[in-house]
Design a protein around this motif. Sequence first.
Motif, PDB file in Angstrom:
ATOM      1  N   GLY A   1       0.795  -1.220   0.000  1.00 58.44           N
ATOM      2  CA  GLY A   1       0.000   0.000   0.000  1.00 58.44           C
ATOM      3  C   GLY A   1       0.822   1.261   0.000  1.00 58.44           C
ATOM      4  N   ARG A   2       0.493   2.148   0.910  1.00 55.56           N
ATOM      5  CA  ARG A   2       1.040   3.510   0.927  1.00 55.56           C
ATOM      6  C   ARG A   2       2.557   3.557   1.092  1.00 55.56           C
ATOM      7  NH1 ARG A   2      -2.315   7.961   1.617  1.00 55.56           N
ATOM      8  NH2 ARG A   2      -0.501   8.869   2.605  1.00 55.56           N
ATOM      9  N   TRP A   3       3.154   2.610   1.825  1.00 55.90           N
ATOM     10  CA  TRP A   3       4.608   2.635   2.007  1.00 55.90           C
ATOM     11  C   TRP A   3       5.311   2.523   0.667  1.00 55.90           C
ATOM     12  CZ3 TRP A   3       5.359   4.678   6.332  1.00 55.90           C
ATOM     13  CH2 TRP A   3       4.618   4.328   7.452  1.00 55.90           C
ATOM     14  N   ARG A   4       4.825   1.630  -0.184  1.00 54.63           N
ATOM     15  CA  ARG A   4       5.437   1.434  -1.502  1.00 54.63           C
ATOM     16  C   ARG A   4       5.357   2.695  -2.358  1.00 54.63           C
ATOM     17  NH1 ARG A   4       9.089  -2.510  -2.343  1.00 54.63           N
ATOM     18  NH2 ARG A   4       8.368  -4.457  -1.499  1.00 54.63           N
ATOM     19  N   GLU A   5       4.316   3.499  -2.157  1.00 59.09           N
ATOM     20  CA  GLU A   5       4.158   4.734  -2.926  1.00 59.09           C
ATOM     21  C   GLU A   5       5.303   5.711  -2.673  1.00 59.09           C
ATOM     22  OE1 GLU A   5       0.369   6.448  -2.000  1.00 59.09           O
ATOM     23  OE2 GLU A   5      -0.689   4.584  -2.408  1.00 59.09           O
ATOM     24  N   HIS A   6       5.907   5.643  -1.493  1.00 59.93           N
ATOM     25  CA  HIS A   6       6.965   6.584  -1.117  1.00 59.93           C
ATOM     26  C   HIS A   6       8.364   5.977  -1.217  1.00 59.93           C
ATOM     27  CE1 HIS A   6       4.023   9.484   0.203  1.00 59.93           C
ATOM     28  NE2 HIS A   6       3.377   8.486   0.767  1.00 59.93           N
ATOM     29  N   ALA A   7       8.447   4.780  -1.720  1.00 58.10           N
ATOM     30  CA  ALA A   7       9.731   4.079  -1.813  1.00 58.10           C
ATOM     31  C   ALA A   7      10.261   4.197  -3.239  1.00 58.10           C
ATOM     32  CB  ALA A   7       9.565   2.625  -1.416  1.00 58.10           C
ATOM     33  N   ASP A   8      11.131   5.172  -3.450  1.00 56.64           N
ATOM     34  CA  ASP A   8      11.700   5.398  -4.777  1.00 56.64           C
ATOM     35  C   ASP A   8      12.959   4.573  -5.015  1.00 56.64           C
ATOM     36  OD1 ASP A   8       9.712   7.222  -5.373  1.00 56.64           O
ATOM     37  OD2 ASP A   8      10.878   8.918  -4.623  1.00 56.64           O
ATOM     38  N   GLY A   9      13.469   3.927  -3.998  1.00 52.37           N
ATOM     39  CA  GLY A   9      14.693   3.142  -4.122  1.00 52.37           C
ATOM     40  C   GLY A   9      14.556   1.862  -3.324  1.00 52.37           C
ATOM     41  N   PRO A  10      15.666   1.180  -3.106  1.00 45.85           N
ATOM     42  CA  PRO A  10      15.638  -0.061  -2.320  1.00 45.85           C
ATOM     43  C   PRO A  10      15.113   0.181  -0.908  1.00 45.85           C
ATOM     44  CG  PRO A  10      17.766   0.241  -3.384  1.00 45.85           C
ATOM     45  CD  PRO A  10      17.013   1.515  -3.573  1.00 45.85           C
ATOM     46  N   LEU A  11      14.371  -0.773  -0.394  1.00 46.90           N
ATOM     47  CA  LEU A  11      13.873  -0.703   0.973  1.00 46.90           C
ATOM     48  C   LEU A  11      14.819  -1.443   1.906  1.00 46.90           C
ATOM     49  CD1 LEU A  11      10.089  -1.453   0.460  1.00 46.90           C
ATOM     50  CD2 LEU A  11      11.064   0.670   1.318  1.00 46.90           C
ATOM     51  N   LEU A  12      15.042  -0.861   3.082  1.00 47.92           N
ATOM     52  CA  LEU A  12      15.845  -1.488   4.121  1.00 47.92           C
ATOM     53  C   LEU A  12      15.026  -1.568   5.394  1.00 47.92           C
ATOM     54  CD1 LEU A  12      19.248   0.438   3.860  1.00 47.92           C
ATOM     55  CD2 LEU A  12      18.599  -1.675   2.693  1.00 47.92           C
ATOM     56  N   ARG A  13      15.181  -2.684   6.115  1.00 43.93           N
ATOM     57  CA  ARG A  13      14.641  -2.781   7.467  1.00 43.93           C
ATOM     58  C   ARG A  13      15.838  -2.931   8.388  1.00 43.93           C
ATOM     59  NH1 ARG A  13       9.940  -6.227   7.911  1.00 43.93           N
ATOM     60  NH2 ARG A  13      11.294  -7.851   7.102  1.00 43.93           N
ATOM     61  N   LEU A  14      15.992  -1.988   9.302  1.00 47.10           N
ATOM     62  CA  LEU A  14      17.077  -2.011  10.281  1.00 47.10           C
ATOM     63  C   LEU A  14      16.513  -2.424  11.626  1.00 47.10           C
ATOM     64  CD1 LEU A  14      18.877   1.364   9.415  1.00 47.10           C
ATOM     65  CD2 LEU A  14      19.294  -0.913   8.464  1.00 47.10           C
ATOM     66  N   THR A  15      17.185  -3.360  12.286  1.00 43.81           N
ATOM     67  CA  THR A  15      16.771  -3.819  13.609  1.00 43.81           C
ATOM     68  C   THR A  15      17.902  -3.530  14.585  1.00 43.81           C
ATOM     69  OG1 THR A  15      15.413  -5.548  12.617  1.00 43.81           O
ATOM     70  CG2 THR A  15      15.955  -5.789  14.956  1.00 43.81           C
ATOM     71  N   PHE A  16      17.582  -2.767  15.616  1.00 45.34           N
ATOM     72  CA  PHE A  16      18.549  -2.334  16.624  1.00 45.34           C
ATOM     73  C   PHE A  16      18.205  -3.000  17.947  1.00 45.34           C
ATOM     74  CE2 PHE A  16      17.794   0.969  13.554  1.00 45.34           C
ATOM     75  CZ  PHE A  16      19.002   1.615  13.355  1.00 45.34           C
ATOM     76  N   ILE A  17      19.178  -3.642  18.586  1.00 44.36           N
ATOM     77  CA  ILE A  17      18.957  -4.267  19.881  1.00 44.36           C
ATOM     78  C   ILE A  17      20.076  -3.829  20.822  1.00 44.36           C
ATOM     79  CG2 ILE A  17      18.765  -6.457  21.144  1.00 44.36           C
ATOM     80  CD1 ILE A  17      17.798  -7.713  18.500  1.00 44.36           C
ATOM     81  N   GLY A  18      19.707  -3.461  22.031  1.00 46.72           N
ATOM     82  CA  GLY A  18      20.703  -3.059  23.019  1.00 46.72           C
ATOM     83  C   GLY A  18      21.242  -1.668  22.763  1.00 46.72           C
ATOM     84  N   ASP A  19      22.532  -1.480  23.020  1.00 46.72           N
ATOM     85  CA  ASP A  19      23.157  -0.162  22.905  1.00 46.72           C
ATOM     86  C   ASP A  19      23.000   0.447  21.515  1.00 46.72           C
ATOM     87  OD1 ASP A  19      23.953  -0.286  25.554  1.00 46.72           O
ATOM     88  OD2 ASP A  19      25.962  -1.025  25.074  1.00 46.72           O
ATOM     89  N   ALA A  20      22.980  -0.380  20.495  1.00 42.87           N
ATOM     90  CA  ALA A  20      22.847   0.139  19.127  1.00 42.87           C
ATOM     91  C   ALA A  20      21.537   0.893  18.939  1.00 42.87           C
ATOM     92  CB  ALA A  20      22.951  -1.001  18.117  1.00 42.87           C
ATOM     93  N   ALA A  21      20.500   0.543  19.711  1.00 36.14           N
ATOM     94  CA  ALA A  21      19.206   1.214  19.594  1.00 36.14           C
ATOM     95  C   ALA A  21      19.265   2.657  20.086  1.00 36.14           C
ATOM     96  CB  ALA A  21      18.135   0.444  20.368  1.00 36.14           C
ATOM     97  N   LEU A  22      20.265   2.976  20.885  1.00 36.51           N
ATOM     98  CA  LEU A  22      20.383   4.312  21.460  1.00 36.51           C
ATOM     99  C   LEU A  22      21.552   5.101  20.874  1.00 36.51           C
ATOM    100  CD1 LEU A  22      19.711   3.280  25.155  1.00 36.51           C
ATOM    101  CD2 LEU A  22      18.062   4.126  23.468  1.00 36.51           C
ATOM    102  N   ALA A  23      22.288   4.506  19.959  1.00 33.62           N
ATOM    103  CA  ALA A  23      23.463   5.156  19.369  1.00 33.62           C
ATOM    104  C   ALA A  23      23.103   5.767  18.005  1.00 33.62           C
ATOM    105  CB  ALA A  23      24.582   4.132  19.201  1.00 33.62           C
ATOM    106  N   PRO A  24      23.841   6.766  17.570  1.00 32.03           N
ATOM    107  CA  PRO A  24      23.577   7.406  16.270  1.00 32.03           C
ATOM    108  C   PRO A  24      24.151   6.599  15.099  1.00 32.03           C
ATOM    109  CG  PRO A  24      25.395   8.511  17.345  1.00 32.03           C
ATOM    110  CD  PRO A  24      24.882   7.462  18.322  1.00 32.03           C
ATOM    111  N   VAL A  25      23.757   5.345  14.997  1.00 33.83           N
ATOM    112  CA  VAL A  25      24.297   4.437  13.994  1.00 33.83           C
ATOM    113  C   VAL A  25      23.970   4.893  12.578  1.00 33.83           C
ATOM    114  CG1 VAL A  25      24.190   2.077  13.095  1.00 33.83           C
ATOM    115  CG2 VAL A  25      24.285   2.474  15.558  1.00 33.83           C
ATOM    116  N   LEU A  26      22.732   5.278  12.343  1.00 33.51           N
ATOM    117  CA  LEU A  26      22.336   5.702  10.997  1.00 33.51           C
ATOM    118  C   LEU A  26      23.141   6.921  10.553  1.00 33.51           C
ATOM    119  CD1 LEU A  26      20.516   5.040   8.640  1.00 33.51           C
ATOM    120  CD2 LEU A  26      18.721   6.384   9.714  1.00 33.51           C
ATOM    121  N   ASP A  27      23.368   7.842  11.456  1.00 32.07           N
ATOM    122  CA  ASP A  27      24.185   9.009  11.146  1.00 32.07           C
ATOM    123  C   ASP A  27      25.630   8.606  10.827  1.00 32.07           C
ATOM    124  OD1 ASP A  27      24.662  11.974  11.107  1.00 32.07           O
ATOM    125  OD2 ASP A  27      26.014  11.418  12.756  1.00 32.07           O
ATOM    126  N   LYS A  28      26.202   7.728  11.641  1.00 31.25           N
ATOM    127  CA  LYS A  28      27.582   7.287  11.431  1.00 31.25           C
ATOM    128  C   LYS A  28      27.745   6.578  10.092  1.00 31.25           C
ATOM    129  CE  LYS A  28      31.288   4.517  13.377  1.00 31.25           C
ATOM    130  NZ  LYS A  28      31.724   3.592  14.402  1.00 31.25           N
TER     131      LYS A  28
END
Length: 90
Positions: A8-35
């Motif tokens: 549905g609507r998610w695909r309408e806004h996906a102009d490129g490859p889709l990624l699902r990121l899963t963060f557990i523990g300290d990584a969930a609170l760190a600026p990983v995406l920025d890094k």
Amino acid sequence: MGQGALNGRWREHADGPLLRLTFIGDAALAPVLDKVGRETGLRVNLLSGTLSEIKNTPFGQLLLTVLAADVATAALPEIFAREGVRCEVL
């Protein structure tokens, strides 16, 4: 964030490859995406996200579409894994 979020609507806004990121523990609170973004030129559009705790352990998931990167999409799971984040190319 189940497979239904990819329809549905998610695909309408996906102009490129889709990624699902899963963060557990300290990584969930760190600026990983920025890094990773600074290291790889990764630019994304955030489609959906959650951050919560499971048994006092931070847990988060992001669904995003890749707008640009200086590396191949296939290389991203390994790059994110080095930061303690699971990356699935959908």
